[in-house]
Scaffold this active site. Structure first.
Site, short mmCIF file in Angstrom:
data_model
loop_
_atom_site.label_atom_id
_atom_site.label_comp_id
_atom_site.label_asym_id
_atom_site.label_seq_id
_atom_site.Cartn_x
_atom_site.Cartn_y
_atom_site.Cartn_z
N GLU A 1 -17.62 -4.76 39.82
CA GLU A 1 -16.93 -3.76 40.63
C GLU A 1 -17.61 -3.67 41.99
O GLU A 1 -18.75 -3.22 42.09
CB GLU A 1 -16.95 -2.40 39.94
CG GLU A 1 -16.34 -1.30 40.79
CD GLU A 1 -16.57 0.11 40.25
OE1 GLU A 1 -16.80 0.28 39.04
OE2 GLU A 1 -16.51 1.05 41.06
N ARG B 1 -17.34 0.90 49.86
CA ARG B 1 -18.15 1.91 50.53
C ARG B 1 -18.96 1.35 51.68
O ARG B 1 -19.77 2.06 52.27
CB ARG B 1 -19.14 2.54 49.55
CG ARG B 1 -18.49 3.33 48.47
CD ARG B 1 -19.52 4.02 47.62
NE ARG B 1 -19.01 4.16 46.28
CZ ARG B 1 -19.75 4.42 45.22
NH1 ARG B 1 -21.06 4.56 45.34
NH2 ARG B 1 -19.19 4.53 44.04
N LYS C 1 -11.85 5.49 33.32
CA LYS C 1 -13.26 5.60 33.68
C LYS C 1 -13.65 7.07 33.46
O LYS C 1 -12.94 7.97 33.89
CB LYS C 1 -13.40 5.23 35.16
CG LYS C 1 -14.72 5.62 35.80
CD LYS C 1 -14.82 5.03 37.21
CE LYS C 1 -15.92 5.69 38.00
NZ LYS C 1 -16.29 4.95 39.21
C1 3PG Z 1 -21.21 5.17 41.62
O1 3PG Z 1 -20.33 5.93 41.96
O2 3PG Z 1 -21.99 4.65 42.41
C2 3PG Z 1 -21.22 4.83 40.20
O3 3PG Z 1 -20.84 5.94 39.48
C3 3PG Z 1 -22.52 4.28 39.75
O4 3PG Z 1 -23.36 5.29 39.38
P1 3PG Z 1 -24.87 4.93 39.02
O5 3PG Z 1 -25.53 4.58 40.31
O6 3PG Z 1 -25.39 6.24 38.44
O7 3PG Z 1 -24.87 3.81 38.04
#
Ligand code: 3PG
Length: 214
Positions: free
Chosen positions: A49, A53, A136
């Site tokens: 994924e 961002r 999710k």
């Molecule tokens: C995110 O939004 O970055 C994901 O939920 C990943 O979360 P994490 O960094 O706690 O694995």
């Protein structure tokens, strides 16, 4: 062409079934895309994924989607424009922190399998009604973590989840042991400092450990 939610949700489930962990990637530098994808896929984590961002995210998807053996999706989908841009860049699935009608409609128009976010019974029920049974669970730890997922499994056994947000190597086995959990998302397999240092062997080792979870 419009695709049915059931078809798109089933495809999202198949992607979630590829490995216990889906790496959640925030990639700043497109030159990291190819070696990072290769390290994660070699380590046994083929579904990736890439979060939308960073300014480089779409180019990262473009590069990663050329790496053999991978299945590259776009995360942090918020708007219909995000969906169209992700599809055009080569994403084969999408992940969103929540869900809106416009976002869902765009995924159905584009034929992009969607893993939509939900954190409550009502959100999960609304998505189920819409045809989405693979969701999710976000933000997983902040929304009650494993006890919350177990509580949702009793009344809503037909819904499966990919918990994401606060999942780590220590708590991942507990999540993965839940009857309604297919896989979990996590960013720990691609730490920013290791990506910046080009420590691909180290990332492959993290992926290999993650692939053995569950
Ligand atoms: C995110 O939004 O970055 C994901 O939920 C990943 O979360 P994490 O960094 O706690 O694995």
């Amino acid at each position: 062409m419009t695709h049915t939610p059931q078809e798109l949700s089933a495809k999202a489930r198949t992607i979630c079934e590829m490995a216990p962990i889906v790496p959640v990637l925030v990639v700043d530098d497109v030159t990291a895309a190819d070696p990072l994808a290769k390290a994660l896929i070699s380590g046994g984590l083929p579904a990736l994924e890439v979060t939308l961002r960073t300014p480089a995210a779409l180019d990262v998807i473009r590069v990663m989607s050329q790496v053999p053996g991978g299945m590259v999706g776009a995360g942090t989908l918020i708007t219909p424009e995000d969906v169209r841009a992700a599809k055009e860049a080569g994403a084969t699935f999408g992940v969103s922190p929540g869900a809106t009608d416009a976002l869902i409609a765009a995924c159905e128009d584009e034929g992009l399998p969607l893993l939509p976010g939900a954190a409550t019974a009502s959100e999960a029920m609304a998505l189920l009604e819409r045809g989405y049974a693979m969701l999710k669970f976000f933000p997983a730890e902040a929304s009650g973590g494993v006890p919350a997922l177990k509580s949702l499994a009793s009344p809503l056994p037909q819904i499966s989840f990919c918990p994401t947000g606060g999942v780590n190597p220590k708590n991942a086995p507990e999540y993965l042991a839940c009857a309604n959990v297919v896989c979990a998302g996590g960013s720990w397999v691609a730490p920013k400092d290791m990506v910046a240092a080009g420590d691909w062997a180290g990332i492959e080792a993290l992926a290999r450990d993650a692939a053995k979870l569950g």
